[in-house]
Scaffold this motif. Structure first.
Motif, PDB file in Angstrom:
ATOM      1  N   GLY A  45      76.621  59.962 -20.658  1.00 17.37           N
ATOM      2  CA  GLY A  45      76.693  59.578 -19.257  1.00 17.37           C
ATOM      3  C   GLY A  45      76.453  58.117 -18.811  1.00 17.37           C
ATOM      4  O   GLY A  45      77.094  57.305 -18.681  1.00 17.37           O
ATOM      5  N   GLU A  46      75.822  58.094 -20.335  1.00 14.62           N
ATOM      6  CA  GLU A  46      75.000  56.347 -19.749  1.00 14.62           C
ATOM      7  C   GLU A  46      75.905  55.395 -20.509  1.00 14.62           C
ATOM      8  O   GLU A  46      76.119  54.305 -19.885  1.00 14.62           O
ATOM      9  CB  GLU A  46      73.595  56.219 -20.845  1.00 14.62           C
ATOM     10  CG  GLU A  46      72.688  56.954 -20.136  1.00 14.62           C
ATOM     11  CD  GLU A  46      71.068  57.110 -21.361  1.00 14.62           C
ATOM     12  OE1 GLU A  46      71.661  57.108 -22.339  1.00 14.62           O
ATOM     13  OE2 GLU A  46      70.189  57.441 -20.363  1.00 14.62           O
ATOM     14  N   LYS A  47      76.533  55.820 -21.537  1.00  9.24           N
ATOM     15  CA  LYS A  47      78.035  55.586 -22.620  1.00  9.24           C
ATOM     16  C   LYS A  47      79.251  55.226 -21.585  1.00  9.24           C
ATOM     17  O   LYS A  47      79.775  54.746 -21.080  1.00  9.24           O
ATOM     18  CB  LYS A  47      78.228  55.688 -23.524  1.00  9.24           C
ATOM     19  CG  LYS A  47      79.232  55.424 -24.416  1.00  9.24           C
ATOM     20  CD  LYS A  47      78.775  56.104 -26.095  1.00  9.24           C
ATOM     21  CE  LYS A  47      79.933  55.089 -26.290  1.00  9.24           C
ATOM     22  NZ  LYS A  47      80.582  56.045 -27.745  1.00  9.24           N
ATOM     23  N   TYR A  48      79.994  56.606 -20.571  1.00  5.24           N
ATOM     24  CA  TYR A  48      81.002  56.594 -20.478  1.00  5.24           C
ATOM     25  C   TYR A  48      80.849  56.983 -19.068  1.00  5.24           C
ATOM     26  O   TYR A  48      82.230  56.836 -18.245  1.00  5.24           O
ATOM     27  CB  TYR A  48      81.421  57.870 -20.910  1.00  5.24           C
ATOM     28  CG  TYR A  48      81.743  57.694 -22.437  1.00  5.24           C
ATOM     29  CD1 TYR A  48      82.936  57.065 -23.199  1.00  5.24           C
ATOM     30  CD2 TYR A  48      81.457  58.634 -23.058  1.00  5.24           C
ATOM     31  CE1 TYR A  48      83.241  56.864 -24.122  1.00  5.24           C
ATOM     32  CE2 TYR A  48      81.705  58.806 -25.286  1.00  5.24           C
ATOM     33  CZ  TYR A  48      82.359  57.660 -24.710  1.00  5.24           C
ATOM     34  OH  TYR A  48      82.453  58.209 -26.505  1.00  5.24           O
ATOM     35  N   SER A  49      79.929  57.037 -18.211  1.00  6.46           N
ATOM     36  CA  SER A  49      80.170  57.047 -17.124  1.00  6.46           C
ATOM     37  C   SER A  49      81.012  56.024 -15.890  1.00  6.46           C
ATOM     38  O   SER A  49      80.724  54.465 -16.655  1.00  6.46           O
ATOM     39  CB  SER A  49      78.417  57.084 -16.049  1.00  6.46           C
ATOM     40  OG  SER A  49      78.614  56.417 -14.837  1.00  6.46           O
ATOM     41  N   GLY A  50      81.685  56.401 -14.934  1.00  6.39           N
ATOM     42  CA  GLY A  50      82.411  54.935 -14.327  1.00  6.39           C
ATOM     43  C   GLY A  50      83.849  55.132 -15.785  1.00  6.39           C
ATOM     44  O   GLY A  50      85.126  54.996 -15.247  1.00  6.39           O
ATOM     45  N   SER A  51      84.049  55.686 -16.799  1.00  7.92           N
ATOM     46  CA  SER A  51      85.369  55.308 -17.405  1.00  7.92           C
ATOM     47  C   SER A  51      86.004  56.442 -17.511  1.00  7.92           C
ATOM     48  O   SER A  51      86.501  57.103 -18.098  1.00  7.92           O
ATOM     49  CB  SER A  51      85.542  54.709 -18.700  1.00  7.92           C
ATOM     50  OG  SER A  51      84.399  55.120 -19.236  1.00  7.92           O
ATOM     51  N   LYS A  52      84.827  57.356 -17.463  1.00  9.24           N
ATOM     52  CA  LYS A  52      85.339  59.207 -18.034  1.00  9.24           C
ATOM     53  C   LYS A  52      84.805  60.220 -16.479  1.00  9.24           C
ATOM     54  O   LYS A  52      83.561  59.821 -16.255  1.00  9.24           O
ATOM     55  CB  LYS A  52      85.025  59.647 -19.437  1.00  9.24           C
ATOM     56  CG  LYS A  52      86.064  58.893 -20.605  1.00  9.24           C
ATOM     57  CD  LYS A  52      85.625  60.008 -21.896  1.00  9.24           C
ATOM     58  CE  LYS A  52      85.396  58.593 -23.169  1.00  9.24           C
ATOM     59  NZ  LYS A  52      87.152  58.201 -22.725  1.00  9.24           N
ATOM     60  N   THR A  53      85.279  60.747 -16.994  1.00  7.93           N
ATOM     61  CA  THR A  53      84.666  61.918 -16.233  1.00  7.93           C
ATOM     62  C   THR A  53      83.822  63.302 -16.734  1.00  7.93           C
ATOM     63  O   THR A  53      84.454  63.486 -17.320  1.00  7.93           O
ATOM     64  CB  THR A  53      86.102  63.128 -14.924  1.00  7.93           C
ATOM     65  OG1 THR A  53      87.009  61.838 -14.684  1.00  7.93           O
ATOM     66  CG2 THR A  53      85.289  63.953 -14.353  1.00  7.93           C
ATOM     67  N   ILE A  54      82.897  63.318 -15.939  1.00 11.43           N
ATOM     68  CA  ILE A  54      81.437  63.870 -16.848  1.00 11.43           C
ATOM     69  C   ILE A  54      81.256  65.073 -15.752  1.00 11.43           C
ATOM     70  O   ILE A  54      80.514  63.969 -15.013  1.00 11.43           O
ATOM     71  CB  ILE A  54      80.628  62.608 -17.459  1.00 11.43           C
ATOM     72  CG1 ILE A  54      81.536  61.544 -18.138  1.00 11.43           C
ATOM     73  CG2 ILE A  54      79.400  63.709 -18.312  1.00 11.43           C
ATOM     74  CD1 ILE A  54      80.382  60.351 -18.565  1.00 11.43           C
ATOM     75  N   ILE A  55      80.992  65.870 -16.773  1.00  6.78           N
ATOM     76  CA  ILE A  55      80.981  67.403 -15.564  1.00  6.78           C
ATOM     77  C   ILE A  55      79.384  67.832 -16.534  1.00  6.78           C
ATOM     78  O   ILE A  55      79.735  68.314 -17.794  1.00  6.78           O
ATOM     79  CB  ILE A  55      81.615  67.871 -15.694  1.00  6.78           C
ATOM     80  CG1 ILE A  55      82.668  67.507 -14.298  1.00  6.78           C
ATOM     81  CG2 ILE A  55      81.259  69.292 -14.679  1.00  6.78           C
ATOM     82  CD1 ILE A  55      84.109  68.096 -13.936  1.00  6.78           C
ATOM     83  N   GLY A  56      78.486  68.000 -16.168  1.00  9.64           N
ATOM     84  CA  GLY A  56      77.349  69.157 -15.719  1.00  9.64           C
ATOM     85  C   GLY A  56      77.726  70.121 -16.193  1.00  9.64           C
ATOM     86  O   GLY A  56      77.944  70.432 -14.509  1.00  9.64           O
ATOM     87  N   PHE A  57      76.024  71.198 -17.044  1.00  6.48           N
ATOM     88  CA  PHE A  57      75.866  72.031 -16.651  1.00  6.48           C
ATOM     89  C   PHE A  57      74.032  72.249 -15.621  1.00  6.48           C
ATOM     90  O   PHE A  57      73.706  71.809 -16.664  1.00  6.48           O
ATOM     91  CB  PHE A  57      76.146  73.752 -16.729  1.00  6.48           C
ATOM     92  CG  PHE A  57      77.854  74.245 -16.652  1.00  6.48           C
ATOM     93  CD1 PHE A  57      79.436  73.093 -17.309  1.00  6.48           C
ATOM     94  CD2 PHE A  57      77.778  75.168 -15.803  1.00  6.48           C
ATOM     95  CE1 PHE A  57      80.436  74.083 -16.765  1.00  6.48           C
ATOM     96  CE2 PHE A  57      79.118  75.838 -15.892  1.00  6.48           C
ATOM     97  CZ  PHE A  57      80.388  74.922 -15.693  1.00  6.48           C
ATOM     98  N   ALA A  58      74.247  73.765 -15.050  1.00  6.37           N
ATOM     99  CA  ALA A  58      72.928  73.326 -14.338  1.00  6.37           C
ATOM    100  C   ALA A  58      72.299  74.476 -14.387  1.00  6.37           C
ATOM    101  O   ALA A  58      72.605  75.102 -13.602  1.00  6.37           O
ATOM    102  CB  ALA A  58      72.046  72.415 -13.446  1.00  6.37           C
ATOM    103  N   MET A  59      71.829  74.932 -15.462  1.00  9.43           N
ATOM    104  CA  MET A  59      71.121  76.635 -15.593  1.00  9.43           C
ATOM    105  C   MET A  59      69.759  76.520 -15.491  1.00  9.43           C
ATOM    106  O   MET A  59      68.718  76.061 -15.618  1.00  9.43           O
ATOM    107  CB  MET A  59      70.966  77.347 -16.641  1.00  9.43           C
ATOM    108  CG  MET A  59      69.659  78.907 -16.827  1.00  9.43           C
ATOM    109  SD  MET A  59      70.278  80.282 -15.771  1.00  9.43           S
ATOM    110  CE  MET A  59      71.717  80.559 -16.088  1.00  9.43           C
TER     111      MET A  59
END
Ligand code: PMT
Length: 397
Positions: free
Chosen positions: A312-326
């Protein structure tokens, strides 16, 4: 998954014809309307009654047996098909189709259809390797037909070599891909998915892990492939069959997963982290089995890197980044916090306390949460359907 899709399945006369029964049943279970056409030779191998029972549709084999006076059957089948599959396909069928010969119900319908054509050959090795067959395959390929090539093995004739019908699972997923092709909204996109549980070794015998089966991540990889993406699947421990078409990299610990993810991330357009990654690992891995003492035991743990946060820190804005939260408590609040901290486009929240959600099962109950706390809740659905919702949201970004 294949609701509202009509699959016309041609069955030709080879010993592998019985395997088309299994395929029919898989397609029906996936919700498809399956219409079978058998050649005369196929009828010698398997009874049309079996196909009729499994497909719950009449079986066509005779050109001149018209069930409905007002429609010409080969034309109506050709038009109805979302996918036209021939499984197994003999050398004879392939030769006739390559030459445009239409002398029975199957070849006539194949010539008349505009649906994607999928052919799964099965035959004796020498027949398969014969330049005539290979030329015919190339000719059909150049006209857009797709093939699921036979595998090597012991054949019914006693020979060992190439010619064994490909795995039915592989054929099923190729049909599904072609049937869902109009939704190929991820064509040209590279999707990186993580799945499964990390294992943190204590000694050569034991490790710390969690209950992730890998299903959520594997179904996400599968759905992305069906929608046209090029998929890299980085898998920790899991219980899932392989996803045909995915570049799967198996890893064990969180550190292994980080290394694999970081080296694949640069070229990815969309990153979806469904894996359950251990936040901690033993400070020391014993080289030999830890022996039990008389009392208790203290385990010193150190923090694992947060892979998703790093991405997220490296690619936020340039790639779509999706996480999961359990989560077990305060699902939306905690998920939203993670979404912001890790600089994600959105996070998929699922709770261990909701029936039908989370680890192990075939279903999930998800909420798509964005930083700031806005959440959209979805009802219980299959992990494949949940994966498609996630991909639809990702594609919008
Ligand atoms: O595999 P199944 O049996 O189908 O179960 C699916 C699932 C429950 C594992 C899946 O739906 C899920 O919720 N995956 C994430 C579980 C988890 O570890 O959540 P978390 O809240 O601890 O982590 C948040 C996010 O950060 C996750 O995307 C995780 O991959 C990532 N993470 C976590 C820790 C870490 N050190 N590095 C990370 O990248």
């Amino acid at each position: 998954m294949l609701k509202d899709k009509t699959i016309v399945l041609g069955v030709t006369g080879g010993i592998a014809a019985y395997k088309a029964l299994d395929l029919t049943s898989r397609l029906k279970k996936a919700g498809a309307n399956v219409k079978i056409i058998m050649t005369r030779a196929a009828v010698e191998f398997v009874s049309p009654l079996s196909f009729r029972s499994l497909s719950q549709n009449p079986v066509a084999s005779d050109m001149f047996e018209e069930p409905k006076a007002w429609e010409i059957q080969h034309i109506s089948l050709a038009k109805a098909a979302d996918v036209f599959a021939v499984v197994p396909a003999t050398a004879n069928f392939i030769a006739k189709a390559a030459c445009g010969i239409a002398d029975d119900m199957l070849t006539t319908t194949a010539l008349a259809t505009k649906a994607p054509l999928l052919i799964a050959p099965a035959m004796n090795t020498a027949m398969f390797e014969n330049p005539a067959t290979q030329d015919n395959i190339e000719k059909l390929r150049s006209r857009g037909a797709e093939f699921v090539m036979p595998s090597e093995g012991r054949l019914a004739c006693g020979d060992t070599g190439k010619g064994k019908l490909a795995d039915i699972d592989l054929i099923f997923w190729e049909i599904a891909r072609l049937a869902l092709c109009p939704q190929a909204d991820l064509t040209g996109k590279k999707v990186l998915v993580t799945a499964g549980a990390t294992q943190e070794a204590l000694d050569p015998v034991r490790f710390l892990t969690n209950h992730s089966s890998g299903k959520m991540g594997f179904e996400t990889a599968r759905a992305a492939i069906l929608r046209g993406a090029e998929v890299t699947l980085i898998a920790g421990a899991h219980t899932c069959p392989e996803v045909p078409g995915a570049n799967t990299i198996n890893v064990s610990s969180a550190l292994d997963m980080r290394e694999a993810v970081i080296s694949a991330a640069d070229s990815a357009d969309i990153i979806i982290m469904a894996a359950a990654v251990s936040d901690y690992r033993p400070a020391k891995v014993s080289e030999s089995k830890i022996k039990k003492g008389s009392g208790g035991m203290n385990l010193e743990l150190v923090r694992n890197p947060d892979i998703l946060k790093e991405l997220g820190e490296k690619y936020s804005g340039s790639k779509t980044i999706i996480g999961f939260a359990m989560e077990t408590d305060d699902l939306i609040e905690n998920a939203s916090k993670k979404c912001a901290e890790k600089h994600l486009d959105f996070i998929v929240a699922n709770s261990l306390t909701t029936e039908g959600a989370g680890f192990g099962g075939d279903t999930n109950v998800i909420s798509i949460v964005r930083s700031g706390g806005t959440a959209r809740d979805y009802p219980m659905m299959s992990k494949f359907e949940a994966a498609n919702i996630i991909l639809t949201e990702a594609a919008k970004i």
